[in-house]
Each structure stands twice: as C-alpha cells, then as structure tokens.
Write an enzyme that holds these catalytic residues in place. Structure first.
Site, PDB file in Angstrom:
ATOM      1  N   ARG A  36       0.848  -1.218   0.000  1.00  0.00           N
ATOM      2  CA  ARG A  36       0.000   0.000   0.000  1.00  0.00           C
ATOM      3  C   ARG A  36       0.874   1.256   0.000  1.00  0.00           C
ATOM      4  O   ARG A  36       0.596   2.228   0.706  1.00  0.00           O
ATOM      5  CB  ARG A  36      -0.954   0.056   1.198  1.00  0.00           C
ATOM      6  CG  ARG A  36      -2.021  -0.980   1.272  1.00  0.00           C
ATOM      7  CD  ARG A  36      -2.941  -1.029   0.036  1.00  0.00           C
ATOM      8  NE  ARG A  36      -3.500  -2.345  -0.015  1.00  0.00           N
ATOM      9  CZ  ARG A  36      -2.914  -3.379  -0.604  1.00  0.00           C
ATOM     10  NH1 ARG A  36      -1.799  -3.213  -1.283  1.00  0.00           N
ATOM     11  NH2 ARG A  36      -3.449  -4.551  -0.602  1.00  0.00           N
ATOM     12  N   SER A  43     -10.586   0.012   3.804  1.00  0.00           N
ATOM     13  CA  SER A  43      -9.800  -0.168   5.036  1.00  0.00           C
ATOM     14  C   SER A  43      -9.282   1.185   5.504  1.00  0.00           C
ATOM     15  O   SER A  43      -8.659   1.911   4.726  1.00  0.00           O
ATOM     16  CB  SER A  43      -8.604  -1.074   4.773  1.00  0.00           C
ATOM     17  OG  SER A  43      -9.057  -2.312   4.283  1.00  0.00           O
ATOM     18  N   GLU A  89      -4.707   4.442   6.155  1.00  0.00           N
ATOM     19  CA  GLU A  89      -4.454   4.180   4.733  1.00  0.00           C
ATOM     20  C   GLU A  89      -4.898   5.356   3.850  1.00  0.00           C
ATOM     21  O   GLU A  89      -4.203   5.712   2.909  1.00  0.00           O
ATOM     22  CB  GLU A  89      -5.179   2.891   4.318  1.00  0.00           C
ATOM     23  CG  GLU A  89      -4.879   2.492   2.893  1.00  0.00           C
ATOM     24  CD  GLU A  89      -5.665   1.264   2.454  1.00  0.00           C
ATOM     25  OE1 GLU A  89      -5.488   0.190   3.038  1.00  0.00           O
ATOM     26  OE2 GLU A  89      -6.453   1.403   1.497  1.00  0.00           O
TER      27      GLU A  89
HETATM   28  C1  LIG Z   1     -15.396   0.319  -0.366  1.00  0.00           C
HETATM   29  C2  LIG Z   1     -13.903   0.496  -0.638  1.00  0.00           C
HETATM   30  C3  LIG Z   1     -13.100  -0.619  -0.807  1.00  0.00           C
HETATM   31  C4  LIG Z   1     -11.714  -0.466  -1.081  1.00  0.00           C
HETATM   32  N1  LIG Z   1     -10.952  -1.584  -1.251  1.00  0.00           N
HETATM   33  C5  LIG Z   1      -9.628  -1.450  -1.527  1.00  0.00           C
HETATM   34  C6  LIG Z   1      -8.803  -2.596  -1.731  1.00  0.00           C
HETATM   35  O1  LIG Z   1      -9.266  -3.732  -1.676  1.00  0.00           O
HETATM   36  N2  LIG Z   1      -7.493  -2.412  -1.998  1.00  0.00           N
HETATM   37  C7  LIG Z   1      -6.938  -1.161  -2.086  1.00  0.00           C
HETATM   38  O2  LIG Z   1      -5.745  -1.068  -2.343  1.00  0.00           O
HETATM   39  N3  LIG Z   1      -7.691  -0.056  -1.916  1.00  0.00           N
HETATM   40  C8  LIG Z   1      -9.010  -0.161  -1.641  1.00  0.00           C
HETATM   41  N4  LIG Z   1      -9.778   0.962  -1.436  1.00  0.00           N
HETATM   42  C9  LIG Z   1      -9.137   2.293  -1.495  1.00  0.00           C
HETATM   43  C10 LIG Z   1      -9.284   2.989  -2.881  1.00  0.00           C
HETATM   44  O3  LIG Z   1     -10.297   2.432  -3.650  1.00  0.00           O
HETATM   45  C11 LIG Z   1      -7.983   2.972  -3.679  1.00  0.00           C
HETATM   46  O4  LIG Z   1      -6.947   3.543  -2.929  1.00  0.00           O
HETATM   47  C12 LIG Z   1      -8.104   3.718  -5.006  1.00  0.00           C
HETATM   48  O5  LIG Z   1      -6.953   3.511  -5.786  1.00  0.00           O
HETATM   49  C13 LIG Z   1      -8.339   5.214  -4.852  1.00  0.00           C
HETATM   50  O6  LIG Z   1      -8.662   5.718  -6.129  1.00  0.00           O
HETATM   51  P1  LIG Z   1      -9.393   7.105  -6.308  1.00  0.00           P
HETATM   52  O7  LIG Z   1      -9.418   7.429  -7.752  1.00  0.00           O
HETATM   53  O8  LIG Z   1     -10.705   7.095  -5.623  1.00  0.00           O
HETATM   54  O9  LIG Z   1      -8.370   8.075  -5.561  1.00  0.00           O
HETATM   55  P2  LIG Z   1      -8.679   9.362  -4.694  1.00  0.00           P
HETATM   56  O10 LIG Z   1      -9.323   8.968  -3.413  1.00  0.00           O
HETATM   57  O11 LIG Z   1      -9.365  10.397  -5.504  1.00  0.00           O
HETATM   58  O12 LIG Z   1      -7.194   9.833  -4.390  1.00  0.00           O
HETATM   59  C14 LIG Z   1      -6.338   9.057  -3.577  1.00  0.00           C
HETATM   60  C15 LIG Z   1      -4.937   9.706  -3.573  1.00  0.00           C
HETATM   61  O13 LIG Z   1      -4.367   9.590  -4.858  1.00  0.00           O
HETATM   62  C16 LIG Z   1      -4.090  10.892  -5.394  1.00  0.00           C
HETATM   63  N5  LIG Z   1      -4.411  10.821  -6.823  1.00  0.00           N
HETATM   64  C17 LIG Z   1      -5.614  10.541  -7.383  1.00  0.00           C
HETATM   65  N6  LIG Z   1      -5.503  10.520  -8.723  1.00  0.00           N
HETATM   66  C18 LIG Z   1      -4.204  10.807  -9.002  1.00  0.00           C
HETATM   67  C19 LIG Z   1      -3.463  10.956 -10.226  1.00  0.00           C
HETATM   68  N7  LIG Z   1      -4.019  10.787 -11.435  1.00  0.00           N
HETATM   69  N8  LIG Z   1      -2.156  11.292 -10.124  1.00  0.00           N
HETATM   70  C20 LIG Z   1      -1.546  11.448  -8.919  1.00  0.00           C
HETATM   71  N9  LIG Z   1      -2.201  11.317  -7.752  1.00  0.00           N
HETATM   72  C21 LIG Z   1      -3.513  11.002  -7.798  1.00  0.00           C
HETATM   73  C22 LIG Z   1      -4.970  11.842  -4.616  1.00  0.00           C
HETATM   74  O14 LIG Z   1      -4.439  13.161  -4.595  1.00  0.00           O
HETATM   75  C23 LIG Z   1      -4.965  11.195  -3.255  1.00  0.00           C
HETATM   76  O15 LIG Z   1      -3.789  11.530  -2.564  1.00  0.00           O
HETATM   77  C24 LIG Z   1     -11.157   0.833  -1.165  1.00  0.00           C
HETATM   78  C25 LIG Z   1     -11.989   1.962  -0.990  1.00  0.00           C
HETATM   79  C26 LIG Z   1     -13.358   1.794  -0.729  1.00  0.00           C
HETATM   80  C27 LIG Z   1     -14.234   3.011  -0.568  1.00  0.00           C
END
Ligand SMILES: Cc1cc2nc3c(=O)[nH]c(=O)nc-3n(C[C@H](O)[C@H](O)[C@H](O)COP(=O)(O)OP(=O)(O)OC[C@H]3O[C@@H](n4cnc5c(N)ncnc54)[C@H](O)[C@@H]3O)c2cc1C
Length: 350
Positions: free
Chosen positions: A164, A242, A341
């Site tokens: 992570r 998480s 996380e």
């Molecule tokens: C119900 C649920 C289940 C989940 N299960 C998992 C799992 O099983 N495994 C896991 O690893 N994660 C899990 N997650 C966490 C999440 O889905 C991941 O971390 C995902 O990659 C976040 O993507 P996002 O586009 O929503 O990012 P955001 O929440 O919009 O951003 C997250 C971070 O990344 C940065 N960011 C976003 N886009 C970019 C870009 N293009 N360039 C540079 N930085 C960027 C943002 O500034 C921020 O710091 C879960 C979340 C939820 C709500």
C-alpha cells in the site's frame, strides 16, 4: 471552470467542504496544462480521482481541485503472442478497466475486481486485494512532476512500490496522466490463485487457474459481504475501505503479541519482518463492529472492523476522532501504532 460542489459529494466517505475550484480535466493535455497553471499560482491544490481513498477537511475554501477525468484504453504493443501492454488514461474507472480486460480474456488484475476509484490513483498506494497487487502488472506511467514541472516516464522500479505504498505516496508530488500494464492471454484463465478466500469460495486448490469471470464474480461477492464494494444499498460502503494498513513489525515485536494474533510473512523483505492483522488488533483492543462514540455519526462498519463509516452527515472531524480513538486503544493495549491508509487532506493536526 466547472461548478463547485462540496467534496462530500465527490468522496466515498462523504465528508469534505467546498473548495475554491474544481476543474475537471477531460483530456491528458488539459490535465497537464491546467495543473501547471495551478502550480504556478502557488495556491493549495489537490488531485482528485474517484475520492475513495481521501478524507478531506470540512474547511478547504482555498483549495484548487483538479479532477482527473481523461478517458481511453488502448493496446500499445504485444510483447509476444500471449502478452500485451495496454495504456489506460488516468481518469478511467479502475473496476471498468478490470471488467474490460476480463472481457478481452486478459489475466493479471482479475482479483482486484471491485476496487473503487480511478486507474490514475491506483499506483499511488499500489492497490491490492486477494493476492494481487498493481505492482505485479504495472509497467510504466506518465507523470507530471511537481518539483520539475516536467512530464516524465516512470518505470515500475522508479516507483519503489511497497505494501500500500509507493514513492509518490511517500512524498513525490505530481499527477499521473496514464498508466501501462502488461497483461497475459492465458486462454481465458486467471493467473494462479493466491487467495485462500477465492480458492475456498470456488472450491478449488490454491494455485489453480480458473475462468477469469469466475474470479471476478467470486471477488465481487466476497467484497459485498464485507461492505467493501461500493453500493447505494449498503450503508457500510460509505467509507474509504480499510482505514488502517496492516502493521509491519519486527519479529521481536510480533512475539510480544498473544499467540492467536495472526501473523503473515512479509514477502517484501524475505521474512525479516512480520505483517499483522489490523482488524484483529482493533477487535482485540475491545472495539467491535458497529462501534461508535456516543453522539458521533462516524462508526466502525457493521461488517468489518477495519472500515470507518459515515452513517449520515458525519463531519470530517468525527471521522478522524474515531480513527484517533481506535489508534489509541490499539496502542494502549498492544503498543502498536496503526497507520491510516487514506490520504488526509486539509487537517492541520493530522
Ligand atoms: C469500499 C472500498 C473498498 C476499497 N478496497 C480497496 C482494496 O481492496 N485495496 C486497495 O488497495 N484499496 C481499496 N480501497 C481504497 C481505494 O479504492 C484505492 O486507494 C483507489 O486507488 C483510490 O482511487 P481514487 O481514484 O478514488 O483516488 P482518490 O481517493 O481520488 O485519491 C487518492 C490519492 O491519490 C491521489 N491521486 C488521485 N488521482 C491521481 C493521479 N491521477 N495522479 C496522482 N495522484 C492522484 C490523490 O491526490 C490522493 O492523494 C477501497 C476503498 C473503498 C471506498
């Protein structure tokens, strides 16, 4: 400029105040041009994907938000007959991309079905689930670097992926514009299964290869049972998934825990350290599923102790208050520090 919504409408845990600006970048070039303009202004900025790994403060009125929304999935080259490299624009939905690869018969990310968010955010914390991690298949990405203001191609090794974790998460700010993955055509079958949960659900042995769609269906079911799949019908999915990573500690520290505490060998350092279960630590510190501080609208998920849920109208402070409470209970009982996380944005004390 687009209309300015509160970030509570753009994050899955549904907290966050109204920023100064939200610019939706629908092409790679827009993303680069607009981001450079924001950086030159010297104002506070945030890159936003699907908002599924963010807890944003209720007070962000000076923040300029860059919403990544560039789309496109294209094969760029065939390494050999069975391996193909696919370039995906950062604004694509991660799970949409997984579904696309499964329909195309390509293996490598099938066990990561149902993870919310965008492809561009996926490398930031090296997403993973059910025995697969993004770093297994990611080849390279395009990165607009905040320090140099230049576009660079970063290879997987440059990102120094960990559990992570990546160099970007550890403090290399910038924007990912597209990501390339190398996937395999295994005649419609998955990679060998590395998840006891999927294997048990499908009634096959660990290491078996099964139809890609079977893995996807199994994972989506397992996730829904834990509140780890986004669903309007499931109040437990109003979360960031998480809230804490599984702590990685020395063998000496692990030995101070009760015998029944789960321990996993940490593959990244040849077993020198041990990965613990954050969910076990929380439960055994006395915090049960569904727990909430009296009067607060933040709660522990009723399906999984690792998730903090907004039960309706919680403030960002209430989410953090519960997170701090959990950390304190675990630290008092086991002397282990749980690390959040999600990315915490706009909190002076976080
Ligand atoms: C119900 C649920 C289940 C989940 N299960 C998992 C799992 O099983 N495994 C896991 O690893 N994660 C899990 N997650 C966490 C999440 O889905 C991941 O971390 C995902 O990659 C976040 O993507 P996002 O586009 O929503 O990012 P955001 O929440 O919009 O951003 C997250 C971070 O990344 C940065 N960011 C976003 N886009 C970019 C870009 N293009 N360039 C540079 N930085 C960027 C943002 O500034 C921020 O710091 C879960 C979340 C939820 C709500």
């Amino acid at each position: 400029m687009n209309s300015v919504k509160p970030l509570s409408e753009l994050t899955t845990i549904r907290v966050g105040g109204t920023p100064a600006e939200i610019f939706e970048a629908k092409t790679r070039d827009d993303l680069i041009e607009h981001t450079l303009g924001v950086w030159r202004s010297g104002e506070d900025w945030l890159v936003l994907g699907g908002g599924s790994n963010l807890v944003v403060s209720d007070d962000v009125e000076n923040l300029r938000v860059i919403k990544v929304a560039n789309l496109g999935i294209e094969p760029v080259r065939n390494r050999d007959e069975s391996r193909v490299v696919v370039r995906v624009q950062a604004g694509e939905s991660w799970d949409g991309f997984v579904a696309h690869t499964i329909a195309a018969g390509l293996a490598g990310i099938e066990a990561m079905s149902g993870i919310p968010g965008t492809v561009g955010a996926a490398p930031v914390q090296n997403i993973g689930a059910y025995g697969q991690e993004l770093s297994d298949t990611m080849v390279r990405l395009e990165f607009l670097d905040y320090v140099t203001h230049e576009v660079a191609i970063l290879e997987a090794k440059d990102l120094q992926f960990g559990y992570r974790d990546s160099a970007i998460k550890r403090g290399r700010p910038g924007v990912i514009t597209w990501v390339e993955f190398e996937l395999q055509n295994l005649d419609g079958l998955s990679r060998p299964l590395y998840s006891t949960q999927i294997a048990a659900d499908l009634g096959v042995a660990m290491g078996a290869q099964v139809p890609l769609a079977d893995v996807r269906n199994s994972v989506l079911k397992l996730r829904a049972n834990k509140g780890m799949a986004l669903s309007d019908a499931d109040p437990d999915s109003v979360s960031c998934g998480s809230f804490f990573t599984n702590p990685i500690v020395s063998d000496k520290v692990a030995r101070t825990l009760p015998e029944d505490a789960p321990r996993y060998e940490n593959e990244e350092d040849d077993g020198l350290t041990v990965k613990l279960s954050a969910a076990w630590l929380i439960e055994n510190a006395g915090i049960q599923k569904g727990y909430r501080i009296a009067g607060s609208k933040a709660a522990i998920s009723s399906k999984h102790t690792l998730a903090i849920v907004n039960t309706g109208g919680a403030t960002a402070e209430e989410i953090l208050q519960l997170a701090t409470y959990v950390q304190t209970r675990v630290s008092n009982k086991f002397a282990i520090n749980l690390v959040p996380e999600p990315n915490l944005v706009g909190f002076s004390h976080a």
